[in-house]
Every structure is written in structure tokens, then in C-alpha cells.
Design a protein around this motif. Sequence first.
Motif, PDB file in Angstrom:
ATOM      1  N   TYR A  31       6.717  -3.320   6.658  1.00  0.00           N
ATOM      2  CA  TYR A  31       5.870  -4.260   5.933  1.00  0.00           C
ATOM      3  C   TYR A  31       6.114  -4.288   4.433  1.00  0.00           C
ATOM      4  CZ  TYR A  31       3.229  -4.556  10.216  1.00  0.00           C
ATOM      5  OH  TYR A  31       2.873  -4.780  11.510  1.00  0.00           O
ATOM      6  N   SER A  33       3.372  -5.591   1.485  1.00  0.00           N
ATOM      7  CA  SER A  33       1.985  -6.018   1.372  1.00  0.00           C
ATOM      8  C   SER A  33       1.398  -5.472   0.082  1.00  0.00           C
ATOM      9  CB  SER A  33       1.173  -5.502   2.567  1.00  0.00           C
ATOM     10  OG  SER A  33       0.950  -4.105   2.435  1.00  0.00           O
ATOM     11  N   THR A  61      -0.139 -10.096   3.981  1.00  0.00           N
ATOM     12  CA  THR A  61      -1.261  -9.917   3.078  1.00  0.00           C
ATOM     13  C   THR A  61      -1.486 -11.227   2.340  1.00  0.00           C
ATOM     14  OG1 THR A  61      -2.221  -8.430   1.434  1.00  0.00           O
ATOM     15  CG2 THR A  61       0.064  -9.062   1.108  1.00  0.00           C
TER      16      THR A  61
END
Length: 196
Positions: A31, A33, A61
Motif C-alpha cells: 500500500y 496511503s 486513502t
Amino acid sequence: MAARKGLDTTMELTRHALALREQGYDFVLRYYSTNATKNLSLGEARALAQAGLQIGVVWETTGTYANYFTIGQPYGSAIYFAVDYDPTQADLDGAISNYFTGVHAALYVGAEGKPSYRVGVYGSGLCCATLVERGICSLSWLSQSTAFTGSKQYAEQWRYSLIQMLPARILGGDGVVLSIDPDATRPEHEAGLFSV
């Protein structure tokens, strides 16, 4: 080319990279974010690559800033953006398409008009099909949520770049149990993965 075996997780995998490769995993999806505890770092990316694992990333996000894209991810690889619910066609025709158009514009500006990252979508079958067919996304990562609109058909037609399966628990390094979502690539299809 056969399907490759992978996983996605919010857990940091640096010390688990070799154990994952020994278990037959070919790639890991991580990820970007605003939550630092789940972000891919340069050290982790290097450990994964040294273990022979390819890497994929998803932005999941709200908001963004440039520091998240400075781990050396090569241009031409993909960043998947999550649509983590079952959107209606109206949602896709409006806000979601507009969002992905903005992603393209931001990546274009950020790269000063030069080739940049490929844009992928993580979501339902309807979402993936709509955005890929419109040329808004070049890659799709089908969510494990088979009850989402169009997901069963999208999977059966092998239209995805990546497919996510139901959650599992596997052993990482030092006997630590990792909570993961297994993933696979579509045979004979490029998924925008990379190594550093």
C-alpha cells in the motif's frame, strides 16, 4: 505462461520476504496511503525484490502528496486505486470516473508530461469493466467480494489483471502468522508489477 501466486497485506513484510518466496509466492501487493503503518517502504521493497518477489501497489486513502511516490517505483509500472465498495453505474458514470480522470491528470502533471505510472483500479467486476472499457484504467484488480455487481462474470471471463481471494493466514519469518488476502495474476497478462 501460468498464473502467478501472490498476496496482499497491510503488514510490513521485510523479515518475511524469504519465507514467502519459499512458500511459492511470486508477488506481493502493498500500500501507499496516509497510514504509515501499512505503507510500502524502500527497505521493504528491496527485501522483497532480493527474495525474488515482484511488487504491486495500491493507493488506498484520501488525499495524496509526493513523498509516497519516492521509493524508486519505475515509470510504466502500475498504481492501483481502490474503489472498495459496490458502486452503482451512476456512481461510475459520475464521481468515480471523474476521480480517475483526475488521477491521470495528476500523474501527467507530476511527471511533467512524460510517461508515468499506469493506472489500475481495485474493485467490483462492474467497476473494473467500466473503467477499463472506457480507457480510464489500463489494469484491473478484482475484489474478493463475489457478491459485488458483475464480479462473478468478470472473474469467469478472465478479464482481470489481478484477482483477490478470500483472507488467509500463513507463516512468515520466525513463525509469525501473517494475515493476508491471496491474489493471482491472469495467465498471459501483465499486471504492472515491478522490482527495485
